[in-house]
Design a protein around this motif. Sequence first.
Motif, PDB file in Angstrom:
ATOM      1  N   ARG A  56       0.834  -1.210   0.000  1.00 59.35           N
ATOM      2  CA  ARG A  56       0.000   0.000   0.000  1.00 59.35           C
ATOM      3  C   ARG A  56       0.864   1.255   0.000  1.00 59.35           C
ATOM      4  N   GLU A  87       0.674   4.122  -2.792  1.00 60.79           N
ATOM      5  CA  GLU A  87       0.333   5.491  -2.415  1.00 60.79           C
ATOM      6  C   GLU A  87       1.423   6.470  -2.832  1.00 60.79           C
ATOM      7  N   LYS A  94      -4.918   6.015  -5.589  1.00 59.18           N
ATOM      8  CA  LYS A  94      -5.953   6.394  -4.620  1.00 59.18           C
ATOM      9  C   LYS A  94      -6.522   5.153  -3.922  1.00 59.18           C
ATOM     10  N   ASP A 145      -9.408   3.651  -0.960  1.00 60.24           N
ATOM     11  CA  ASP A 145     -10.735   3.913  -0.409  1.00 60.24           C
ATOM     12  C   ASP A 145     -10.670   3.741   1.105  1.00 60.24           C
ATOM     13  N   GLY A 146     -10.293   4.790   1.798  1.00 56.61           N
ATOM     14  CA  GLY A 146     -10.249   4.730   3.255  1.00 56.61           C
ATOM     15  C   GLY A 146      -9.062   3.941   3.790  1.00 56.61           C
ATOM     16  N   ASP A 147      -9.169   3.617   5.064  1.00 53.05           N
ATOM     17  CA  ASP A 147      -8.100   2.905   5.752  1.00 53.05           C
ATOM     18  C   ASP A 147      -8.095   1.417   5.406  1.00 53.05           C
ATOM     19  N   THR A 148      -7.008   0.759   5.740  1.00 57.26           N
ATOM     20  CA  THR A 148      -6.917  -0.693   5.610  1.00 57.26           C
ATOM     21  C   THR A 148      -7.847  -1.321   6.645  1.00 57.26           C
ATOM     22  N   ASP A 149      -8.628  -2.296   6.209  1.00 59.05           N
ATOM     23  CA  ASP A 149      -9.529  -3.012   7.120  1.00 59.05           C
ATOM     24  C   ASP A 149      -8.833  -4.267   7.625  1.00 59.05           C
ATOM     25  N   ALA A 178      -7.383  -3.827   1.647  1.00 58.47           N
ATOM     26  CA  ALA A 178      -7.372  -2.414   1.272  1.00 58.47           C
ATOM     27  C   ALA A 178      -7.870  -2.306  -0.168  1.00 58.47           C
ATOM     28  N   THR A 179      -8.848  -1.443  -0.375  1.00 55.83           N
ATOM     29  CA  THR A 179      -9.398  -1.207  -1.712  1.00 55.83           C
ATOM     30  C   THR A 179      -8.732   0.022  -2.308  1.00 55.83           C
TER      31      THR A 179
END
Length: 123
Positions: free
Chosen positions: A81, A85, A90, A92-96, A105-106
């Motif tokens: 990631r 980055e 880009k 989509d939000g934080d890593t789940d 991570a999306t």
Amino acid sequence: MSLISVDKTITIAMSVKDRHASAKWYQRMLGFALLYHADEAGWSEMQTNTPGVAIGFGEHTKPVPGNCVPVFGIADLDTARQKLEQAEVKFDGDTDIVEGMVKTATFYDPDGNALMLAEDLTG
């Protein structure tokens, strides 16, 4: 018994504005190899790093992102990631994180197609 017997290959088809630009992006960001451009058909395919799994790009003037979300396994999601980055990809939000199960991570390609990285946490 199934009606048909499919082989062990998968092609994930996505709509893009510029197949050649998309192929370059996937090669640079994810290390995929170009299989071919079928310019007369408006189609290109890339071999992913997973045997038997390819991504196909159908060229459209107005692609509709979000028609699929391929999930790619990754040994170290945090490092991957960070590298993406740094290349201005880009997310989509934080890593789940689902403890003891998976970290995901999306992120998005240049045409807005969602992709996901998944790190197996089952040990």
